[in-house]
Design a protein around this motif. Sequence first.
Motif, short mmCIF file in Angstrom:
data_model
loop_
_atom_site.label_atom_id
_atom_site.label_comp_id
_atom_site.label_asym_id
_atom_site.label_seq_id
_atom_site.Cartn_x
_atom_site.Cartn_y
_atom_site.Cartn_z
N THR A 1 0.82 -1.22 0.00
CA THR A 1 0.00 0.00 0.00
C THR A 1 0.85 1.26 0.00
O THR A 1 0.49 2.25 -0.66
N VAL B 1 0.42 3.90 -3.03
CA VAL B 1 -0.05 5.27 -2.77
C VAL B 1 0.89 6.31 -3.36
O VAL B 1 0.45 7.28 -3.99
N GLN C 1 -9.33 10.37 -0.36
CA GLN C 1 -8.97 9.25 0.52
C GLN C 1 -9.40 9.50 1.95
O GLN C 1 -9.58 8.54 2.72
N ASP D 1 -8.45 -4.21 -1.64
CA ASP D 1 -7.30 -3.41 -2.04
C ASP D 1 -6.57 -4.08 -3.20
O ASP D 1 -6.04 -3.39 -4.09
N GLY E 1 -8.55 6.01 -5.79
CA GLY E 1 -7.96 6.51 -4.55
C GLY E 1 -8.96 6.46 -3.40
O GLY E 1 -8.61 6.09 -2.27
N ALA E 2 -10.22 6.82 -3.68
CA ALA E 2 -11.26 6.77 -2.64
C ALA E 2 -11.53 5.32 -2.21
O ALA E 2 -11.72 5.04 -1.02
N HIS F 1 -9.40 2.88 -2.35
CA HIS F 1 -8.24 2.47 -1.56
C HIS F 1 -8.38 2.97 -0.12
O HIS F 1 -8.08 2.25 0.84
N GLY F 2 -8.85 4.22 0.03
CA GLY F 2 -9.08 4.75 1.37
C GLY F 2 -10.12 3.94 2.12
O GLY F 2 -10.01 3.71 3.33
N THR F 3 -11.15 3.46 1.40
CA THR F 3 -12.18 2.64 2.02
C THR F 3 -11.60 1.32 2.53
O THR F 3 -11.91 0.88 3.64
N ARG G 1 -8.53 0.72 3.41
CA ARG G 1 -7.66 1.01 4.56
C ARG G 1 -8.46 1.21 5.83
O ARG G 1 -8.01 0.84 6.92
N SER H 1 -4.91 9.96 11.30
CA SER H 1 -5.23 9.73 9.89
C SER H 1 -5.80 10.98 9.24
O SER H 1 -5.48 11.31 8.10
N GLU I 1 -4.35 12.81 5.83
CA GLU I 1 -5.13 12.94 4.61
C GLU I 1 -5.56 14.39 4.37
O GLU I 1 -5.46 14.90 3.25
#
Length: 429
Positions: free
Chosen positions: A35, A39, A72, A103, A128-129, A131-133, A135, A374, A378
């Motif tokens: 990750t 990123v 994110q 992911d 990207g969003a 991926h944030g979910t 995480r 976090s 972000e």
Amino acid sequence: MTSSPANFTAQPTSPLQIADYRRFLVARFASVFATNGMVIVLGYQLYDHARTHYGMSISEAAFQLGLLGLAQFLPLFLLTPVAGVVADRFDRRLVTGLALLLDLSIALTLAIMTQAGISSLPVLFLLGALHGTARVFIGPASSSIAPNVVPAALMPRAVAVNSIAWQIGSVAGPSLAGVLFAVERSLPYWVSVVFLAVAALNALRIRPLPPPPGNRDIHPLRQISDGLSFVWNDRFLLGCVTLDLFAVLLGGATALLPVYARDILTWNGHPVGSYGLGVMRAMPGLGAALVALVLARKPITDDVGVKMLLAVALFGAATIGFGLSRSFPLSLLMLATLGGGDMISVFIRNTLVQLHTPDAVRGRVSSISGLAISASNELGEMQSGVTAALLGATGAVVFGGVGAIVVTALWAVWFPELRRVKTFAAKYN
């Protein structure tokens, strides 16, 4: 009289002797490696795409990096309460494995699109969003696995090994990703696919972990409200949590590393590019790892509050130094220094928060602290992107570093409880 082999089971003396912990450790390292590399490459790809295919200026493209940080952050902000509930109500290794598979699908999509040359800004923002979910759900579930598979007596050693695995992954992932991106743009994503598959497989191979009993009758929103009220009414905890939130939010130099790699820093007359980006992104982690080794050999024991504030100020000063530097080696040194300063601050702050919080609310306070950290990362990316659109990349980084120092000075005055802390063992009012 000796014990019968049939009735004697040797107790582990190291967490590495426990098969489930080894699987957890492999999953942790592989996911962090994948990750962190994914990123940093995603940010560079988005910035380069904005400059090359959309004809944006440096400031306009830097603003897109800020929007990526926002994309994110929103899942984190909206889904953190849900992720905490899921981690407490379902099998944590199953939640972790499924989130890692999500992911993995994102990395696979990025690999295929990049190789086919069909990337676009809206799609990169969407991925990207997502991926944030992923995480959001990986964090609370995976961090709760180790105490379920390691005896309490071995947990300190397990935590130390976890930290080493995290630091190695956070340094090696971006470094390798930058090199691979320079060779073939889709290659770092393919590597992330492989490592995320390894992470998911090892997480799912951990023995089933039934959800812990209790608290199921309490509404999640009530639990969140109680935790927030406790932190708000405790000035010491409020000062600790908000110090990190605002200092890191303002000092988010790493968000603009793609700008420095592509358009500002050079080596032998050429932009340092994606290779230099990977090295730069790894330097804060390297600085943090070196400081962690020093702290392991010689822990901080006195004047911890003052040293925490000074470490945040050092973070801000190194951020300013990086912003003004046009020498690639000096820039690397400044990034390592800010990572070291941040490590000292995190070490002291996390220890104080744990010792200052009653066990009955420690989980909720930790989740609030984690959300603040976090959020600072972000939202710091968004703040840096917006400021860069107004002041340029250099102005944005310097502004953030100055802001971090100002926040430190203000918190030392507004929260005198922080600078009055002498030792970790003290009791504070």
